[in-house]
Design an enzyme around this catalytic site. Structure first.
Site, PDB file in Angstrom:
ATOM      1  N   ARG A 131       0.664  -1.230   0.083  1.00 35.41           N
ATOM      2  CA  ARG A 131      -0.047   0.005   0.041  1.00 35.41           C
ATOM      3  C   ARG A 131       0.788   1.221   0.057  1.00 35.41           C
ATOM      4  O   ARG A 131       0.316   2.207  -0.716  1.00 35.41           O
ATOM      5  CB  ARG A 131      -0.827  -0.006   1.253  1.00 35.41           C
ATOM      6  N   TYR A 145      -7.838  15.233  -6.495  1.00 32.13           N
ATOM      7  CA  TYR A 145      -8.170  16.493  -5.723  1.00 32.13           C
ATOM      8  C   TYR A 145      -7.280  16.552  -4.563  1.00 32.13           C
ATOM      9  O   TYR A 145      -6.925  15.545  -3.614  1.00 32.13           O
ATOM     10  CB  TYR A 145      -9.461  16.646  -5.519  1.00 32.13           C
ATOM     11  N   HIS A 172     -15.757   6.501   8.092  1.00 30.25           N
ATOM     12  CA  HIS A 172     -15.053   7.062   6.815  1.00 30.25           C
ATOM     13  C   HIS A 172     -14.604   5.753   6.199  1.00 30.25           C
ATOM     14  O   HIS A 172     -15.054   5.565   4.852  1.00 30.25           O
ATOM     15  CB  HIS A 172     -14.075   7.833   7.023  1.00 30.25           C
TER      16      HIS A 172
HETATM   17  O1  76R Z   1      -5.872   3.267   5.248  1.00 29.60           O
HETATM   18  C1  76R Z   1      -7.006   2.628   5.341  1.00 29.60           C
HETATM   19  O2  76R Z   1      -7.846   2.245   4.480  1.00 29.60           O
HETATM   20  C2  76R Z   1      -7.956   2.604   6.644  1.00 29.60           C
HETATM   21  C3  76R Z   1      -9.108   3.235   6.536  1.00 29.60           C
HETATM   22  C4  76R Z   1      -8.872   4.893   5.806  1.00 29.60           C
HETATM   23  C5  76R Z   1      -7.956   5.876   6.621  1.00 29.60           C
HETATM   24  C6  76R Z   1      -7.152   6.121   7.740  1.00 29.60           C
HETATM   25  C7  76R Z   1      -9.545   5.306   4.680  1.00 29.60           C
HETATM   26  C8  76R Z   1     -10.246   4.390   3.952  1.00 29.60           C
HETATM   27  N1  76R Z   1      -9.015   6.509   4.570  1.00 29.60           N
HETATM   28  C9  76R Z   1      -8.160   6.785   5.409  1.00 29.60           C
HETATM   29  C10 76R Z   1      -7.479   8.164   5.453  1.00 29.60           C
HETATM   30 MN1  76R Z   1      -9.715   7.783   3.159  1.00 29.60          MN
HETATM   31  N2  76R Z   1     -10.407   8.895   1.691  1.00 29.60           N
HETATM   32  C11 76R Z   1     -10.352  10.313   1.430  1.00 29.60           C
HETATM   33  C12 76R Z   1     -11.225  10.748   0.374  1.00 29.60           C
HETATM   34  O3  76R Z   1     -13.949  13.015  -0.516  1.00 29.60           O
HETATM   35  C13 76R Z   1     -13.744  13.183   0.343  1.00 29.60           C
HETATM   36  O4  76R Z   1     -14.760  13.302   1.360  1.00 29.60           O
HETATM   37  C14 76R Z   1     -12.275  12.769   1.231  1.00 29.60           C
HETATM   38  C15 76R Z   1     -11.441  12.288   0.162  1.00 29.60           C
HETATM   39  C16 76R Z   1     -11.594   9.602  -0.165  1.00 29.60           C
HETATM   40  C17 76R Z   1     -12.575   9.634  -1.491  1.00 29.60           C
HETATM   41  C18 76R Z   1     -11.110   8.305   0.471  1.00 29.60           C
HETATM   42  C19 76R Z   1     -11.481   7.092   0.188  1.00 29.60           C
HETATM   43  N3  76R Z   1      -8.874   9.300   3.752  1.00 29.60           N
HETATM   44  C20 76R Z   1      -7.890   9.314   4.742  1.00 29.60           C
HETATM   45  C21 76R Z   1      -7.301  10.641   4.973  1.00 29.60           C
HETATM   46  C22 76R Z   1      -6.299  11.128   6.012  1.00 29.60           C
HETATM   47  C23 76R Z   1      -7.014  11.473   7.420  1.00 29.60           C
HETATM   48  C24 76R Z   1      -6.096  11.792   8.491  1.00 29.60           C
HETATM   49  O5  76R Z   1      -5.193  11.360   8.752  1.00 29.60           O
HETATM   50  O6  76R Z   1      -6.690  12.752   9.112  1.00 29.60           O
HETATM   51  C25 76R Z   1      -7.951  11.536   4.093  1.00 29.60           C
HETATM   52  C26 76R Z   1      -7.863  12.736   3.740  1.00 29.60           C
HETATM   53  C27 76R Z   1      -8.802  10.512   3.388  1.00 29.60           C
HETATM   54  C28 76R Z   1      -9.750  11.166   2.289  1.00 29.60           C
HETATM   55  N4  76R Z   1     -10.699   6.034   2.128  1.00 29.60           N
HETATM   56  C29 76R Z   1     -10.692   4.726   2.739  1.00 29.60           C
HETATM   57  C30 76R Z   1     -11.322   6.242   1.021  1.00 29.60           C
HETATM   58  C31 76R Z   1     -11.726   4.773   0.626  1.00 29.60           C
HETATM   59  C32 76R Z   1     -12.372   4.222  -0.664  1.00 29.60           C
HETATM   60  C33 76R Z   1     -11.345   4.158   1.613  1.00 29.60           C
HETATM   61  C34 76R Z   1     -11.466   2.503   2.249  1.00 29.60           C
HETATM   62  C35 76R Z   1     -10.177   1.784   1.638  1.00 29.60           C
HETATM   63  C36 76R Z   1     -10.184   0.204   1.850  1.00 29.60           C
HETATM   64  O7  76R Z   1     -10.679  -0.214   2.628  1.00 29.60           O
HETATM   65  O8  76R Z   1      -9.251  -0.227   0.796  1.00 29.60           O
END
Ligand code: 76R
EC number: 1.3.98.5
Length: 249
Positions: A131, A145, A172
């Site tokens: 990853r 974005y 999320h």
């Molecule tokens: O790492 C992981 O998969 C564990 C869960 C997870 C984390 C920690 C996760 C899952 N994300 C994480 C962190 Mn995310 N993510 C975004 C966006 O459009 C929006 O509203 C936000 C843009 C999308 C589309 C998305 C998708 N994620 C984060 C962080 C860092 C936060 C912090 O550290 O404070 C951001 C900014 C962010 C934003 N997220 C997932 C996804 C998807 C599709 C998953 C599931 C992934 C999977 O299970 O394979």
């Protein structure tokens, strides 16, 4: 107390958005265009070879709309390599016919909000490494974005406790998981590197899944209350043959 989430970092990322200067390209003579395309193809094959030897990964996509014409997304071990790639590309004849549209510098990031305590050094875990140093997919579409987490008086992500943030990140993650197999997401951290806090890069064969995923997340507290979003870029896979086709005038 410092409750910063712990993060793991992998490859550095450069999203290099370019526009094609069509009037100059059309005005160039055929020989100049042939030389430029040959060089472009050499670079595309070199980036492909880097991917095959797992030393990095490069994705090439068109961008739909006026923000840019294409994006070169490079993942490499060091910032120096990214810098070399952009400088080498800028020196090509082909680059003479492009203009800089936008760029984004960040690093692939995993946070510990939902990390299972499997014990051991995560950097020895092949799933974690896969990853942090991902092979970029050849999905039909890309969506990129940049975004921030809000720091307003009432809604300040950075003033919440780890527990509160973890609970929201769980929700999320659950939404994200609903898109498993449809959307691949790569989160890159850019605090200290670029103008926003994260870059979000999504890949999918069905572009509508971007809309559905981002829309669904907007209703989830962490995005609804704390998400601030930059410009969105969306586009289509540009394999070497398609690129040559695109440049035909
Ligand atoms: O790492 C992981 O998969 C564990 C869960 C997870 C984390 C920690 C996760 C899952 N994300 C994480 C962190 Mn995310 N993510 C975004 C966006 O459009 C929006 O509203 C936000 C843009 C999308 C589309 C998305 C998708 N994620 C984060 C962080 C860092 C936060 C912090 O550290 O404070 C951001 C900014 C962010 C934003 N997220 C997932 C996804 C998807 C599709 C998953 C599931 C992934 C999977 O299970 O394979």
């Amino acid at each position: 107390m410092n409750e910063a989430a712990m993060t793991l970092e992998g490859w550095y990322a450069l999203h290099d958005f370019r526009s094609i200067h069509w009037p100059a390209w059309k005005a160039a003579d055929e020989e100049e265009r042939a030389v430029a395309l040959e060089e472009l193809n050499e670079f595309l094959s070199a980036w492909e070879a880097t991917g095959e030897s797992k030393q990095g990964s490069t994705a090439v996509y068109t961008i739909v709309g006026q923000k840019a014409d294409f994006v070169l997304m490079h993942l490499r071990e060091t910032l120096e390599e990214l810098n070399e790639i952009e400088n080498a590309f800028n020196k090509t004849t082909f680059a003479k016919y492009t203009t800089k549209a936008y760029s984004y510098v960040s690093v692939v990031e995993l946070s510990n909000y939902l990390a299972g305590s499997s014990g051991g050094d995560p950097m020895e875990n092949p799933h974690v490494i896969a990853r942090l140093k991902p092979e970029l997919p050849k999905s039909r579409h890309i969506c990129f974005y940049p975004m921030n987490k809000k720091r307003d008086l009432q809604d300040n992500w950075y003033m919440l406790s780890m527990e509160e943030r973890r609970t929201m990140m769980q929700s999320h993650g659950l939404i994200g998981r609903g898109y498993a197999g449809k959307v691949k997401q790569i989160i890159t951290g850019s605090v200290g590197f670029d103008d926003w806090e994260w870059g979000v890069t999504l890949f999918a064969d069905d572009a509508l899944q971007f809309k559905k995923l981002v829309y669904e997340m907007r209703f989830d507290e962490v995005s609804a209350r704390f998400g601030e979003f930059g410009p969105f870029y969306v586009g289509n896979l540009l394999q070497a043959d398609d690129f040559n086709q695109l440049m035909k005038v």
